[in-house]
Write an enzyme that holds these catalytic residues in place. Structure first.
Site, PDB file in Angstrom:
ATOM      1  N   THR A 250      46.134  -8.132  56.614  1.00  0.00           N
ATOM      2  CA  THR A 250      46.692  -6.991  55.893  1.00  0.00           C
ATOM      3  C   THR A 250      48.206  -7.079  55.935  1.00  0.00           C
ATOM      4  O   THR A 250      48.790  -7.590  56.900  1.00  0.00           O
ATOM      5  CB  THR A 250      46.248  -5.661  56.520  1.00  0.00           C
ATOM      6  N   ASP A 392      61.272 -14.328  50.225  1.00  0.00           N
ATOM      7  CA  ASP A 392      60.719 -13.689  51.431  1.00  0.00           C
ATOM      8  C   ASP A 392      60.221 -14.762  52.394  1.00  0.00           C
ATOM      9  O   ASP A 392      59.191 -14.600  53.052  1.00  0.00           O
ATOM     10  CB  ASP A 392      59.582 -12.732  51.057  1.00  0.00           C
TER      11      ASP A 392
END
Length: 474
Positions: A250, A392
């Site tokens: 997650t 990122d």
């Protein structure tokens, strides 16, 4: 006058033999006399009444059953008693532990024996009209606003009267608010306490409504909304996937599920796949728009007013970026299919065990050095061949599998012509240089040198602020 002989035959009974009762002959005058009529009337009243049957049944006495009427009444009463018992069981089963109960009182067969001989354990206290847990009604103040006279006058603003009224008003709170019963206690709540409880009740109701709406219309951690669940079921029914096993990761932008691959007509499906479900809420990643609104590939389709449209563009953007990287030979997941905001990709790992992140992998000095050179080479390929900036890149978005580094999470990757591309590239270089320098790689370049090697620019600065200012100019 002729004599009339009257013969009465009683019908055959299953509980006794057929008997024939012969009445003594009498004259027609006697038959018509009032005395005989009265005698016949007395005989007709000789059948037992209902109360005697009830008393005999309750007392358990064995009565003669020669009379079919008495037997029928006893059987009917036994049947009604069993019916009432079954009805009570159904009522308890239907109501359960609910605070609101439904009574089947109108459907019961009420008999005199229930009022006198029924035991307390057969009748539920909810069936009675007297509720022992019901709060006593407070004293009603007259319209004039006070009661009593002289020194004994009591106004409607009296502390005790108001306290009891506030306690009684708590029964009007929502059913999900547990207010207790207060049996046998003279509870008095001040206005301040009652208003606080009332406000808390309203806040909990609004919060419950928001949580229910959020659960129905958005993806949450390790869960999916009904729309997403339907898309996943459709992929299984279509044979693209055999089954979906469970959540393996997650993050702030997505939830990743492991699945077993099926088959497709135009594309091969790996044995193990992952479903990347992009979250439809923007609470955890509210700055998505700055990565996509200035990208010329999606600038005409960007809409900040529709979150689901942004999520679909986000998933589509990662699919295109992965296709570029795969074409350049950069180790990354292979795209299988895209369904709205669900991206199906190949699984990086083995036997349902995902490959560890570079941050979690236990690498020796040689493997760490090998990983550093691979990362630098992939950053150059990504910038020069794929015309992309990861935006990122860190040790959390790189996996270590089969002795090489794999890049993941490229949904936010942008092209070098983006207004903030070089700022994002400098941030990636800082993360990579910091991680490998702390990992003990002596050959690791600092963030300024790594930026110039990847971008091909020759910038310099005495501090990070000066260097970043020159980066923004480009």
């Amino acid at each position: 006058m002729d004599q009339i002989s009257i013969t009465a035959e009683v019908p055959k009974s299953p509980w006794g033999a057929t008997t024939t009762k012969v009445v003594c002959p009498c004259s027609f005058t006697d038959v018509m006399s009032e005395q005989l009529a009265k005698q016949l009337d007395d005989e007709s009243q000789s059948f037992p009444d209902f109360s005697s049957v009830s008393a005999a049944l309750d007392a358990g006495e064995e009565r003669e059953t020669d009379s079919d009427l008495m037997l029928a009444q006893m059987l009917q009463m036994q049947f009604d008693k069993e019916f009432d018992t079954q009805l009570r069981t159904e009522e308890r089963k239907f109501n359960g532990d609910s605070k609101l109960s439904i009574s089947f009182e109108n459907y019961r067969m009420v008999h005199p024996y229930e009022a006198s001989g029924s035991s307390e354990d057969e009748v539920d206290w909810q069936d009675s009209c007297d509720d022992p847990y019901k709060a006593d009604k407070p004293t009603i103040t007259p319209k004039r606003g006070f009661t009593g006279k002289g020194k004994n006058i009591t106004t409607k603003h009296d502390e005790v009267v108001c306290g009891r009224k506030n306690t009684a008003r708590m029964d009007n709170f929502a059913p999900e608010i547990n207010v207790g019963d207060g049996l046998g206690m003279d509870l008095k709540l001040s206005n301040q306490v009652y208003n606080s409880l009332k406000q808390h009740c309203y806040s909990e109701q609004r919060r419950s409504a928001r949580l229910h709406e959020k659960k129905e219309h958005s993806t949450a951690e390790q869960a999916v909304d009904p729309r997403t669940r339907l898309l996943m079921y459709k992929m299984v029914n279509a044979g693209i996937l055999e089954n979906i096993n469970g959540c393996i990761s997650t993050g702030k932008e997505s939830v990743v599920f492991h699945a077993n691959g099926g088959s497709m007509e135009n594309n091969a499906v790996p044995d193990e796949c992952v479903l990347k479900v992009f979250k439809t809420t923007l609470n955890e990643f509210k700055n998505r728009d700055k990565y996509i609104k200035d990208d010329y590939r999606f600038i005409d389709r960007f809409s900040k007013l529709n979150p689901r449209t942004i999520i679909r563009l986000w998933a589509e953007k990662e699919m295109h970026n992965l296709a570029r990287m795969k074409k350049a030979g950069i180790p990354c997941p292979e795209v299988v299919v895209l369904k709205k905001h669900i991206l199906v990709m190949s699984f990086i790992g083995k036997d349902h065990v995902p490959a560890p992140k570079l941050k979690e992998a236990m690498l020796g000095s040689e493997d760490m050095k090998r990983a550093y050179y691979q990362v630098v080479h992939m950053m150059q390929q990504l910038y020069q061949e794929c015309n992309l900036v990861h935006a990122d890149l860190s040790e959390y978005n790189m996996l270590w599998h089969e002795c090489k580094v794999w890049l993941i999470d490229v949904s936010q990757s942008i092209e070098p012509n983006h207004p903030h591309s070089h700022e994002f590239l400098f941030r990636d270089c800082r993360n990579v240089a910091t991680f490998f320098q702390k990992g003990g790689v002596s050959e690791a370049m600092n963030m300024y040198e790594l930026f110039n090697v990847v971008s091909g620019l020759q910038l310099s600065g005495d501090s990070e602020a000066e260097f970043l200012a020159q980066v923004r100019k480009h």
